[in-house]
Design a protein around this motif. Structure first.
Motif, PDB file in Angstrom:
ATOM      1  N   HIS A   1       5.742  -9.853  14.359  1.00  0.00           N
ATOM      2  CA  HIS A   1       5.942  -9.316  13.008  1.00  0.00           C
ATOM      3  C   HIS A   1       5.455 -10.315  11.962  1.00  0.00           C
ATOM      4  CE1 HIS A   1       7.998  -8.072   9.318  1.00  0.00           C
ATOM      5  NE2 HIS A   1       7.991  -6.865   9.826  1.00  0.00           N
TER       6      HIS A   1
ATOM      7  N   ASP B   1       4.759  -1.166  11.904  1.00  0.00           N
ATOM      8  CA  ASP B   1       3.905  -0.212  12.617  1.00  0.00           C
ATOM      9  C   ASP B   1       3.011  -0.927  13.625  1.00  0.00           C
ATOM     10  OD1 ASP B   1       5.000   1.845  11.162  1.00  0.00           O
ATOM     11  OD2 ASP B   1       3.335   1.989   9.748  1.00  0.00           O
ATOM     12  N   ALA B   2       2.474  -2.074  13.220  1.00  0.00           N
ATOM     13  CA  ALA B   2       1.588  -2.823  14.106  1.00  0.00           C
ATOM     14  C   ALA B   2       2.331  -3.323  15.339  1.00  0.00           C
ATOM     15  CB  ALA B   2       0.961  -3.998  13.354  1.00  0.00           C
TER      16      ALA B   2
ATOM     17  N   ASP C   1       3.862  -1.948   7.242  1.00  0.00           N
ATOM     18  CA  ASP C   1       2.664  -1.971   8.079  1.00  0.00           C
ATOM     19  C   ASP C   1       2.839  -2.910   9.265  1.00  0.00           C
ATOM     20  OD1 ASP C   1       1.453  -0.159   6.456  1.00  0.00           O
ATOM     21  OD2 ASP C   1       0.144  -1.587   5.433  1.00  0.00           O
TER      22      ASP C   1
ATOM     23  N   PRO D   1      -3.399  -2.234  -0.752  1.00  0.00           N
ATOM     24  CA  PRO D   1      -2.154  -2.329  -0.005  1.00  0.00           C
ATOM     25  C   PRO D   1      -1.274  -3.512  -0.344  1.00  0.00           C
ATOM     26  CG  PRO D   1      -3.948  -3.176   1.307  1.00  0.00           C
ATOM     27  CD  PRO D   1      -4.544  -2.704   0.015  1.00  0.00           C
TER      28      PRO D   1
ATOM     29  N   CYS E   1      -4.097  -5.206  13.728  1.00  0.00           N
ATOM     30  CA  CYS E   1      -4.169  -5.558  12.301  1.00  0.00           C
ATOM     31  C   CYS E   1      -5.599  -5.428  11.784  1.00  0.00           C
ATOM     32  CB  CYS E   1      -3.659  -6.973  12.078  1.00  0.00           C
ATOM     33  SG  CYS E   1      -1.882  -7.167  12.323  1.00  0.00           S
TER      34      CYS E   1
ATOM     35  N   SER F   1       2.495  -6.393   4.252  1.00  0.00           N
ATOM     36  CA  SER F   1       3.470  -5.321   4.093  1.00  0.00           C
ATOM     37  C   SER F   1       4.386  -5.304   5.304  1.00  0.00           C
ATOM     38  CB  SER F   1       2.758  -3.970   3.967  1.00  0.00           C
ATOM     39  OG  SER F   1       3.623  -2.889   4.255  1.00  0.00           O
TER      40      SER F   1
ATOM     41  N   LEU G   1      -6.310  -1.843  11.210  1.00  0.00           N
ATOM     42  CA  LEU G   1      -5.616  -1.353  10.019  1.00  0.00           C
ATOM     43  C   LEU G   1      -6.321  -1.798   8.744  1.00  0.00           C
ATOM     44  CD1 LEU G   1      -1.883  -1.873  11.055  1.00  0.00           C
ATOM     45  CD2 LEU G   1      -3.027   0.313  10.643  1.00  0.00           C
TER      46      LEU G   1
ATOM     47  N   LEU H   1      -1.294  -8.367   6.970  1.00  0.00           N
ATOM     48  CA  LEU H   1      -1.303  -7.082   6.282  1.00  0.00           C
ATOM     49  C   LEU H   1      -0.603  -7.102   4.929  1.00  0.00           C
ATOM     50  CD1 LEU H   1      -0.454  -4.899   9.408  1.00  0.00           C
ATOM     51  CD2 LEU H   1      -2.706  -5.228   8.362  1.00  0.00           C
TER      52      LEU H   1
ATOM     53  N   GLU I   1      -7.768   1.644  -0.289  1.00  0.00           N
ATOM     54  CA  GLU I   1      -6.389   1.404  -0.719  1.00  0.00           C
ATOM     55  C   GLU I   1      -6.231   0.022  -1.352  1.00  0.00           C
ATOM     56  OE1 GLU I   1      -4.064   4.021   2.670  1.00  0.00           O
ATOM     57  OE2 GLU I   1      -3.935   1.854   2.675  1.00  0.00           O
TER      58      GLU I   1
ATOM     59  N   ARG J   1      -8.083   0.492   5.821  1.00  0.00           N
ATOM     60  CA  ARG J   1      -7.751   0.342   4.405  1.00  0.00           C
ATOM     61  C   ARG J   1      -9.010   0.283   3.566  1.00  0.00           C
ATOM     62  NH1 ARG J   1      -3.263  -4.465   4.261  1.00  0.00           N
ATOM     63  NH2 ARG J   1      -1.427  -3.241   4.846  1.00  0.00           N
TER      64      ARG J   1
END
Length: 282
Positions: free
Chosen positions: A19, A34-35, A31, A79, A65, A28, A68, A26, A77, A72
């Motif tokens: 994490h 989710d990863a 996110d 983010p 990552c 976030s 993702l 990321l 985006e 993006r």
């Protein structure tokens, strides 16, 4: 403990590490969650027989990552934002929302990096992943991975590009911060509008101060040894993130009209800020 439970326990032992990687890449927590979940699903599909689980998961999470970040870019985006709400107490009409999102200036620089540069920089400079491992994640050669991290490092050293729309306000904010650092009430009064309002939200509740004299006296007490100010944009309004010895302690948003500060909105909650500000900001 069953084999399946042992398998899950081994993954859980790596969850915080994964994490942390995903969050710093990321920007976030959502996110990053989710990863990490996707990494678990891929591990479950792969089954056992992995000699270096931490290394395998680092590679997989890095690739997730990277994907993702690439998506993006395709979607265009923005983010890298922080959710920091500040509501006053009492009459709802007097409540002030500090910001729907806080975009730190360094986030702008990180977002300007290519996905590959960003992954290479975070994995090597923050988590000390060897370049050959990063090369495997990126599908590049080891020298290319080194070059990507070096290029990212150089861009970060240059800092964020100047925002012309806020240049004049930034000069006023800089003067305010300098006066605060020196405890100079006279210089504070020079940049504060007579009817300036200071509204701060902290762990103990809301502080509301009206008038230049009172605000200057309050602001003069802000100076803290080891404090560093980082330019920030708070819902489009120029502001600063204050860190002390690398730890985020305060975020301030300024309204500047005709060369004078007319309003200051602040959030002073170190525990809350520590949860939402990535460690590489400081």
């Amino acid at each position: 403990m069953t084999e399946e439970e042992q398998f899950a326990a081994e993954f859980e032992a790596q969850r915080a590490y994964l994490h942390a990687i995903a969050f710093r890449v990321l920007g976030s927590h959502a996110d990053a969650d989710d990863a990490v979940q996707e990494a678990w699903l891929r591990l479950a599909r792969a089954g056992g027989g992995i000699d270096d689980l931490r290394g395998w998961l680092t590679t997989v999470t890095g690739r997730i990552c990277l994907d993702l970040l690439r998506r993006r870019k395709v979607r265009g985006e923005q983010p890298l934002e922080l959710d920091v709400g500040l509501a006053g107490e009492g009459d709802p009409e007097q409540d002030v929302l500090l910001a729907d999102s806080v975009g730190l200036a360094l986030y702008v620089v990180m977002d300007a990096l290519t996905p590959a540069e960003r992954v290479a920089f975070v994995l090597h400079d923050v988590f000390e992943v060897p370049f050959d491992g990063i090369a495997a994640i990126l599908g590049r050669s080891t020298p290319a991975a080194k070059m990507l991290a070096s290029r990212a490092r150089g861009r970060l050293r240059l800092g964020p590009p100047a925002a012309d729309a806020h240049a004049a306000a930034r000069d006023v904010i800089d003067a305010f911060l300098t006066a605060v650092g020196e405890g100079d009430v006279g210089r504070l009064l020079a940049v504060l509008a007579p009817d300036v309002e200071l509204r701060g939200q902290g762990p103990q509740g809301t502080v509301l101060v009206h008038g230049a004299q009172k605000v200057a006296a309050q602001a003069a007490s802000f100076s803290t040894p080891g404090a560093q100010a980082h330019p920030a944009l708070l819902d489009g309004v120029p502001g600063v993130l204050i860190t002390v010895n690398g730890r985020p302690v305060t975020v301030l948003a300024f309204t500047v009209v005709d060369g004078a500060v007319t309003a200051i909105r602040g959030l002073t909650d170190p525990a809350r800020l520590a949860r939402i500000v990535p460690s590489w900001v400081a």
